[in-house]
Design a protein around this motif. Structure first.
Motif, PDB file in Angstrom:
ATOM      1  N   ILE A  95       0.844  -1.203   0.000  1.00 38.52           N
ATOM      2  CA  ILE A  95       0.000   0.000   0.000  1.00 38.52           C
ATOM      3  C   ILE A  95       0.874   1.247   0.000  1.00 38.52           C
ATOM      4  CG2 ILE A  95      -1.604   1.373   1.388  1.00 38.52           C
ATOM      5  CD1 ILE A  95      -2.903  -1.316   2.237  1.00 38.52           C
ATOM      6  N   ALA A  96       1.871   1.272   0.885  1.00 32.78           N
ATOM      7  CA  ALA A  96       2.775   2.431   0.931  1.00 32.78           C
ATOM      8  C   ALA A  96       3.482   2.613  -0.410  1.00 32.78           C
ATOM      9  CB  ALA A  96       3.801   2.253   2.052  1.00 32.78           C
ATOM     10  N   SER A  97       3.904   1.520  -1.020  1.00 38.33           N
ATOM     11  CA  SER A  97       4.591   1.605  -2.301  1.00 38.33           C
ATOM     12  C   SER A  97       3.655   2.027  -3.423  1.00 38.33           C
ATOM     13  CB  SER A  97       5.238   0.262  -2.641  1.00 38.33           C
ATOM     14  OG  SER A  97       6.249  -0.029  -1.709  1.00 38.33           O
ATOM     15  N   CYS A  98       2.406   1.532  -3.395  1.00 37.56           N
ATOM     16  CA  CYS A  98       1.410   1.972  -4.385  1.00 37.56           C
ATOM     17  C   CYS A  98       1.222   3.481  -4.308  1.00 37.56           C
ATOM     18  CB  CYS A  98       0.061   1.297  -4.158  1.00 37.56           C
ATOM     19  SG  CYS A  98      -0.102  -0.356  -4.809  1.00 37.56           S
ATOM     20  N   VAL A  99       1.090   3.984  -3.100  1.00 33.72           N
ATOM     21  CA  VAL A  99       0.919   5.430  -2.920  1.00 33.72           C
ATOM     22  C   VAL A  99       2.154   6.164  -3.424  1.00 33.72           C
ATOM     23  CG1 VAL A  99       0.689   7.273  -1.208  1.00 33.72           C
ATOM     24  CG2 VAL A  99      -0.723   5.213  -1.017  1.00 33.72           C
ATOM     25  N   PHE A 100       3.331   5.667  -3.068  1.00 28.44           N
ATOM     26  CA  PHE A 100       4.566   6.316  -3.504  1.00 28.44           C
ATOM     27  C   PHE A 100       4.679   6.344  -5.021  1.00 28.44           C
ATOM     28  CE2 PHE A 100       8.955   5.797  -4.930  1.00 28.44           C
ATOM     29  CZ  PHE A 100       9.434   7.044  -4.580  1.00 28.44           C
ATOM     30  N   TRP A 101       4.620   5.168  -5.669  1.00 24.95           N
ATOM     31  CA  TRP A 101       4.776   5.124  -7.125  1.00 24.95           C
ATOM     32  C   TRP A 101       3.621   5.840  -7.816  1.00 24.95           C
ATOM     33  CZ3 TRP A 101       9.507   4.504  -8.021  1.00 24.95           C
ATOM     34  CH2 TRP A 101      10.284   3.559  -7.350  1.00 24.95           C
ATOM     35  N   GLY A 102       2.419   5.785  -7.228  1.00 27.17           N
ATOM     36  CA  GLY A 102       1.287   6.519  -7.794  1.00 27.17           C
ATOM     37  C   GLY A 102       1.505   8.021  -7.753  1.00 27.17           C
ATOM     38  N   GLN A 103       2.052   8.516  -6.646  1.00 23.79           N
ATOM     39  CA  GLN A 103       2.337   9.951  -6.545  1.00 23.79           C
ATOM     40  C   GLN A 103       3.426  10.362  -7.536  1.00 23.79           C
ATOM     41  OE1 GLN A 103       0.776  12.446  -4.704  1.00 23.79           O
ATOM     42  NE2 GLN A 103      -0.675  10.760  -4.591  1.00 23.79           N
ATOM     43  N   ILE A 104       4.425   9.516  -7.698  1.00 24.64           N
ATOM     44  CA  ILE A 104       5.477   9.809  -8.677  1.00 24.64           C
ATOM     45  C   ILE A 104       4.861   9.842 -10.082  1.00 24.64           C
ATOM     46  CG2 ILE A 104       7.631   8.996  -9.728  1.00 24.64           C
ATOM     47  CD1 ILE A 104       8.070  10.036  -6.924  1.00 24.64           C
ATOM     48  N   ALA A 105       4.065   8.823 -10.418  1.00 22.83           N
ATOM     49  CA  ALA A 105       3.438   8.765 -11.744  1.00 22.83           C
ATOM     50  C   ALA A 105       2.535   9.979 -11.971  1.00 22.83           C
ATOM     51  CB  ALA A 105       2.638   7.468 -11.909  1.00 22.83           C
ATOM     52  N   LEU A 106       1.746  10.332 -10.963  1.00 20.51           N
ATOM     53  CA  LEU A 106       0.860  11.484 -11.082  1.00 20.51           C
ATOM     54  C   LEU A 106       1.658  12.776 -11.232  1.00 20.51           C
ATOM     55  CD1 LEU A 106      -1.995  12.674 -11.029  1.00 20.51           C
ATOM     56  CD2 LEU A 106      -1.806  12.760  -8.526  1.00 20.51           C
ATOM     57  N   TYR A 126       6.568   4.709 -14.180  1.00 16.38           N
ATOM     58  CA  TYR A 126       6.126   4.753 -12.791  1.00 16.38           C
ATOM     59  C   TYR A 126       4.730   4.167 -12.621  1.00 16.38           C
ATOM     60  CZ  TYR A 126      10.319   7.477 -12.249  1.00 16.38           C
ATOM     61  OH  TYR A 126      11.626   7.872 -12.268  1.00 16.38           O
ATOM     62  N   SER A 127       3.892   4.266 -13.643  1.00 13.55           N
ATOM     63  CA  SER A 127       2.586   3.604 -13.584  1.00 13.55           C
ATOM     64  C   SER A 127       2.757   2.088 -13.598  1.00 13.55           C
ATOM     65  CB  SER A 127       1.708   4.043 -14.759  1.00 13.55           C
ATOM     66  OG  SER A 127       1.406   5.411 -14.659  1.00 13.55           O
ATOM     67  N   THR A 128       3.755   1.617 -14.329  1.00 12.88           N
ATOM     68  CA  THR A 128       4.041   0.184 -14.338  1.00 12.88           C
ATOM     69  C   THR A 128       4.487  -0.282 -12.959  1.00 12.88           C
ATOM     70  OG1 THR A 128       4.613   0.267 -16.680  1.00 12.88           O
ATOM     71  CG2 THR A 128       5.435  -1.639 -15.417  1.00 12.88           C
ATOM     72  N   PHE A 129       5.361   0.511 -12.307  1.00 11.97           N
ATOM     73  CA  PHE A 129       5.758   0.176 -10.940  1.00 11.97           C
ATOM     74  C   PHE A 129       4.538   0.114 -10.024  1.00 11.97           C
ATOM     75  CE2 PHE A 129      10.458   1.737 -10.808  1.00 11.97           C
ATOM     76  CZ  PHE A 129      10.803   0.767 -11.728  1.00 11.97           C
ATOM     77  N   MET A 130       3.625   1.072 -10.185  1.00 14.75           N
ATOM     78  CA  MET A 130       2.428   1.074  -9.352  1.00 14.75           C
ATOM     79  C   MET A 130       1.574  -0.166  -9.636  1.00 14.75           C
ATOM     80  SD  MET A 130      -0.537   3.927  -8.824  1.00 14.75           S
ATOM     81  CE  MET A 130      -1.375   3.525 -10.334  1.00 14.75           C
ATOM     82  N   ALA A 131       1.454  -0.555 -10.906  1.00 12.34           N
ATOM     83  CA  ALA A 131       0.674  -1.749 -11.256  1.00 12.34           C
ATOM     84  C   ALA A 131       1.294  -3.006 -10.642  1.00 12.34           C
ATOM     85  CB  ALA A 131       0.574  -1.888 -12.771  1.00 12.34           C
TER      86      ALA A 131
END
Length: 151
Positions: A95-106, A126-131
């Protein structure tokens, strides 16, 4: 003896957790880069927006914390069967990583749309990392459910 037990537990589950290990390395890598170079955000237009969210030091600490959380969870995962909360820790790290990579992608997406010269290729990366982290989260919660059915 404990080192052999931990090594055996990691080896036993490594194939099932390989994406979590890879993303742990990515978090540690990002943390190291941001800690080593406090001008990372100012050197690339793609990071203009995320620089407004927090400094390199803040982001480095977030990455370090999430990486350490996951490293701990992956280390105890399956090694200490009496500790049944490693899937919960893995899910928390995801979850923490999803938020992190999602914020970077955004942030990179917003920079691409609003700042001239910012590249859109980072959005894909970065969206791929989030996925991948979303997949890790799904797997961790599946393990939480399997643990509840066993107990």
């Amino acid at each position: 003896m404990i080192i052999l037990r931990i090594a055996g537990g990691i080896r036993q589950h490594f194939g099932m957790r390989v994406t979590e290990w890879i993303m742990t390395a990515a978090l540690f890598g990002w943390s190291a880069v941001l800690a080593a170079d406090p001008s990372t955000f100012s050197s690339a237009r793609s990071f203009t927006v995320i620089a407004s969210y927090g400094s390199e030091a803040t982001w480095a600490n977030i990455c370090l914390f999430a990486g350490l959380l996951r490293l701990g969870a992956l280390t105890v995962n399956g090694t200490f069967r009496q500790f049944r909360f490693s899937p919960h820790l893995r899910a928390g790290a995801s979850i923490a990583s999803c938020v992190f990579w999602g914020q970077i992608a955004l942030g990179v997406l917003m920079a691409w749309l609003t700042v001239g010269g910012a590249g859109g290729d980072g959005v894909i990366a970065y969206s791929t990392f989030m996925a991948i982290e979303m997949w890790n989260l799904f797997r961790a919660w599946a393990d939480v459910g399997a643990g509840h059915r066993r107990h």
